[in-house]
Design a protein around this motif. Structure first.
Motif, PDB file in Angstrom:
ATOM      1  N   ARG A 119       0.835  -1.204   0.000  1.00 31.63           N
ATOM      2  CA  ARG A 119       0.000   0.000   0.000  1.00 31.63           C
ATOM      3  C   ARG A 119       0.872   1.256   0.000  1.00 31.63           C
ATOM      4  NH1 ARG A 119      -5.150   1.870   1.679  1.00 31.63           N
ATOM      5  NH2 ARG A 119      -5.236   3.988   0.836  1.00 31.63           N
ATOM      6  N   ILE A 120       1.964   1.229   0.745  1.00 28.78           N
ATOM      7  CA  ILE A 120       2.888   2.368   0.770  1.00 28.78           C
ATOM      8  C   ILE A 120       3.499   2.584  -0.610  1.00 28.78           C
ATOM      9  CG2 ILE A 120       5.097   3.158   1.706  1.00 28.78           C
ATOM     10  CD1 ILE A 120       4.235   1.699   4.344  1.00 28.78           C
ATOM     11  N   LEU A 121       3.895   1.489  -1.260  1.00 26.90           N
ATOM     12  CA  LEU A 121       4.430   1.574  -2.626  1.00 26.90           C
ATOM     13  C   LEU A 121       3.402   2.180  -3.560  1.00 26.90           C
ATOM     14  CD1 LEU A 121       6.187   0.925  -5.097  1.00 26.90           C
ATOM     15  CD2 LEU A 121       5.396  -1.445  -4.933  1.00 26.90           C
ATOM     16  N   ASP A 122       2.183   1.708  -3.494  1.00 31.84           N
ATOM     17  CA  ASP A 122       1.144   2.185  -4.393  1.00 31.84           C
ATOM     18  C   ASP A 122       0.877   3.673  -4.186  1.00 31.84           C
ATOM     19  OD1 ASP A 122      -0.992   1.638  -6.352  1.00 31.84           O
ATOM     20  OD2 ASP A 122      -2.307   2.158  -4.685  1.00 31.84           O
ATOM     21  N   GLU A 123       0.741   4.077  -2.930  1.00 31.91           N
ATOM     22  CA  GLU A 123       0.468   5.486  -2.633  1.00 31.91           C
ATOM     23  C   GLU A 123       1.643   6.368  -3.052  1.00 31.91           C
ATOM     24  OE1 GLU A 123      -2.541   8.070  -1.203  1.00 31.91           O
ATOM     25  OE2 GLU A 123      -2.544   5.893  -1.426  1.00 31.91           O
ATOM     26  N   GLY A 124       2.862   5.921  -2.757  1.00 27.66           N
ATOM     27  CA  GLY A 124       4.040   6.705  -3.120  1.00 27.66           C
ATOM     28  C   GLY A 124       4.215   6.839  -4.610  1.00 27.66           C
ATOM     29  N   ALA A 125       3.964   5.756  -5.351  1.00 30.58           N
ATOM     30  CA  ALA A 125       4.107   5.792  -6.810  1.00 30.58           C
ATOM     31  C   ALA A 125       3.090   6.729  -7.439  1.00 30.58           C
ATOM     32  CB  ALA A 125       3.970   4.385  -7.386  1.00 30.58           C
ATOM     33  N   ARG A 126       1.874   6.750  -6.899  1.00 31.89           N
ATOM     34  CA  ARG A 126       0.856   7.674  -7.418  1.00 31.89           C
ATOM     35  C   ARG A 126       1.300   9.123  -7.242  1.00 31.89           C
ATOM     36  NH1 ARG A 126      -4.372   5.138  -8.037  1.00 31.89           N
ATOM     37  NH2 ARG A 126      -4.331   2.995  -7.251  1.00 31.89           N
ATOM     38  N   LEU A 127       1.895   9.418  -6.104  1.00 28.46           N
ATOM     39  CA  LEU A 127       2.323  10.786  -5.825  1.00 28.46           C
ATOM     40  C   LEU A 127       3.585  11.161  -6.602  1.00 28.46           C
ATOM     41  CD1 LEU A 127       1.683  10.830  -1.971  1.00 28.46           C
ATOM     42  CD2 LEU A 127       0.359  12.003  -3.735  1.00 28.46           C
ATOM     43  N   GLU A 128       4.494  10.208  -6.769  1.00 27.98           N
ATOM     44  CA  GLU A 128       5.740  10.463  -7.492  1.00 27.98           C
ATOM     45  C   GLU A 128       5.498  10.534  -9.000  1.00 27.98           C
ATOM     46  OE1 GLU A 128      10.222  10.377  -7.900  1.00 27.98           O
ATOM     47  OE2 GLU A 128       8.672  11.311  -6.668  1.00 27.98           O
ATOM     48  N   GLY A 129       4.519   9.771  -9.479  1.00 24.52           N
ATOM     49  CA  GLY A 129       4.204   9.777 -10.900  1.00 24.52           C
ATOM     50  C   GLY A 129       4.815   8.632 -11.671  1.00 24.52           C
ATOM     51  N   HIS A 130       5.724   7.898 -11.062  1.00 29.90           N
ATOM     52  CA  HIS A 130       6.314   6.699 -11.662  1.00 29.90           C
ATOM     53  C   HIS A 130       6.811   5.816 -10.519  1.00 29.90           C
ATOM     54  CE1 HIS A 130      10.269   8.742 -11.098  1.00 29.90           C
ATOM     55  NE2 HIS A 130       9.585   9.799 -11.488  1.00 29.90           N
ATOM     56  N   PRO A 131       6.877   4.495 -10.728  1.00 31.62           N
ATOM     57  CA  PRO A 131       7.080   3.592  -9.591  1.00 31.62           C
ATOM     58  C   PRO A 131       8.516   3.193  -9.280  1.00 31.62           C
ATOM     59  CG  PRO A 131       6.477   2.321 -11.505  1.00 31.62           C
ATOM     60  CD  PRO A 131       6.492   3.768 -11.955  1.00 31.62           C
ATOM     61  N   ASP A 132       9.475   3.462 -10.170  1.00 29.50           N
ATOM     62  CA  ASP A 132      10.794   2.826 -10.036  1.00 29.50           C
ATOM     63  C   ASP A 132      11.555   3.255  -8.780  1.00 29.50           C
ATOM     64  OD1 ASP A 132      10.861   5.302 -11.252  1.00 29.50           O
ATOM     65  OD2 ASP A 132      12.127   4.705 -12.921  1.00 29.50           O
ATOM     66  N   ASN A 133      11.675   4.561  -8.533  1.00 28.35           N
ATOM     67  CA  ASN A 133      12.395   5.002  -7.343  1.00 28.35           C
ATOM     68  C   ASN A 133      11.678   4.600  -6.056  1.00 28.35           C
ATOM     69  OD1 ASN A 133      13.184   7.462  -9.448  1.00 28.35           O
ATOM     70  ND2 ASN A 133      14.858   6.894  -8.101  1.00 28.35           N
ATOM     71  N   VAL A 134      10.370   4.812  -6.025  1.00 27.41           N
ATOM     72  CA  VAL A 134       9.607   4.484  -4.824  1.00 27.41           C
ATOM     73  C   VAL A 134       9.686   2.988  -4.527  1.00 27.41           C
ATOM     74  CG1 VAL A 134       7.299   4.411  -3.806  1.00 27.41           C
ATOM     75  CG2 VAL A 134       8.062   6.456  -5.013  1.00 27.41           C
ATOM     76  N   ALA A 135       9.625   2.151  -5.563  1.00 27.15           N
ATOM     77  CA  ALA A 135       9.734   0.708  -5.355  1.00 27.15           C
ATOM     78  C   ALA A 135      11.062   0.342  -4.713  1.00 27.15           C
ATOM     79  CB  ALA A 135       9.566  -0.027  -6.683  1.00 27.15           C
ATOM     80  N   ALA A 136      12.137   1.007  -5.140  1.00 29.87           N
ATOM     81  CA  ALA A 136      13.446   0.767  -4.524  1.00 29.87           C
ATOM     82  C   ALA A 136      13.448   1.225  -3.074  1.00 29.87           C
ATOM     83  CB  ALA A 136      14.533   1.478  -5.320  1.00 29.87           C
ATOM     84  N   CYS A 137      12.806   2.362  -2.788  1.00 32.16           N
ATOM     85  CA  CYS A 137      12.726   2.858  -1.410  1.00 32.16           C
ATOM     86  C   CYS A 137      11.979   1.886  -0.507  1.00 32.16           C
ATOM     87  CB  CYS A 137      12.013   4.210  -1.375  1.00 32.16           C
ATOM     88  SG  CYS A 137      12.917   5.587  -2.088  1.00 32.16           S
TER      89      CYS A 137
END
Length: 299
Positions: A119-137
């Motif tokens: 859920r944190i990944l999903d929410e962060g990716a929506r806010l960042e606009g792309h998932p790659d960096n957030v997924a690594a975080c």
């Protein structure tokens, strides 16, 4: 008084050449936040580029936490927030993704939301606009990620092959992501799209198996790096560098930092990148932190 909670989020490099907006790698350079509920908002910043981080209520971490509360239709309590930063800002090491990830986690924590990493990944990716960096975080190590048509982010973690190493060579100027994205075309040819699909799948397979024989071809890209060379002096020459032990170089995220893949024992190849930057008038530093084995952690 409520004891402070300590959260640590790794920096990251994304794209990894052909994996535009999909591949990422977590790095052992961190954003650390200590926070607790408070009667009023207080933000303190220290560490790398602290002068560039707002200590007011427009701070990205705090604004992200407020967005989490707004979406959950809850009131976010004020907090005492201490930020200790190691991640260079504007250099392509995922500083904004780390801040957004931290904000999502802090917001969820202060609101008592029991959110999973997914859920944190999903929410962060929506806010960042792309998932790659957030997924690594969130996951650490190497990640392959994608966003479903409904907006849900998915990611799979890979372990770094034991014989591979990474470092980031950071030049002495910042490059806003917005500026780096502005030079990209709106459409690509079938040939260029096929070129990148082939190399992105080859790169994932090489990272999964530790096969060094497909480098540096597995890092080639036609979707973003050719257009960004005009923004990063020396980048075109850096991408063509070849040397024993050097697997290859890619722009780190949107740049201007350069991610260097090399075989264990060949740390000296980073000097070739530094020398190439120097010939273009750029001073540099090497952030040789290695791959962060874990994503965000409470300490």
């Amino acid at each position: 008084m409520t004891p402070a909670t300590t959260l640590r989020v790794p920096g990251s490099s994304a794209n990894l050449g052909p994996g535009f907006d999909s591949l990422g790698i977590a790095l052992q350079v961190y954003l650390t936040c200590r926070f607790s509920p408070s009667s009023r908002l207080s933000i303190r910043c220290s560490g790398r580029d602290a002068s560039l981080i707002s200590c007011n209520d427009d701070n990205l971490i705090w604004q992200t936490a407020l967005t989490v509360a707004s979406r959950a239709r809850l009131a976010l309590p004020a907090a005492d927030l201490e930020i200790i930063n190691e991640i260079p800002l504007g250099k392509g090491l995922g500083s904004s993704a780390a801040a957004i990830t931290a904000g999502v986690i802090i917001g969820a924590h202060l609101l008592g939301l029991d959110w999973s990493p997914a859920r944190i990944l999903d929410e962060g990716a929506r806010l960042e606009g792309h998932p790659d960096n957030v997924a690594a975080c969130v996951l650490g190590s190497i990640v392959a990620s994608a966003v479903e048509p409904g907006g849900i982010a998915r990611a799979v973690r890979l372990e770094m092959p034991p014989n591979f190493r990474v470092a980031v060579v950071v030049p002495n100027f910042a490059l806003p992501t917005k500026e780096a994205r502005a030079v990209l075309p709106d459409t690509y040819s079938r040939a260029d799209t096929t070129f990148n699909i082939q190399r992105a799948t080859l790169l994932v397979a090489a990272l999964a198996t530790g096969d060094a024989s497909v480098f540096p071809a597995a890092l080639d890209d036609r979707l973003h790096q050719p257009f960004r060379t005009q923004l990063v002096p020396g980048l075109a020459d850096i991408l063509r560098l070849r040397a024993p032990g050097l697997l290859g170089c890619t722009l780190s995220g949107a740049g201007p930092g350069v991610l260097v893949f090399y075989e264990r024992g060949y740390e000296r190849v980073c000097e070739l990148v530094r020398q190439t930057f120097a010939m273009s008038g750029c001073t540099t530093e090497v952030i040789s932190s290695g791959v962060a084995p874990n994503g965000y952690e409470f300490l």
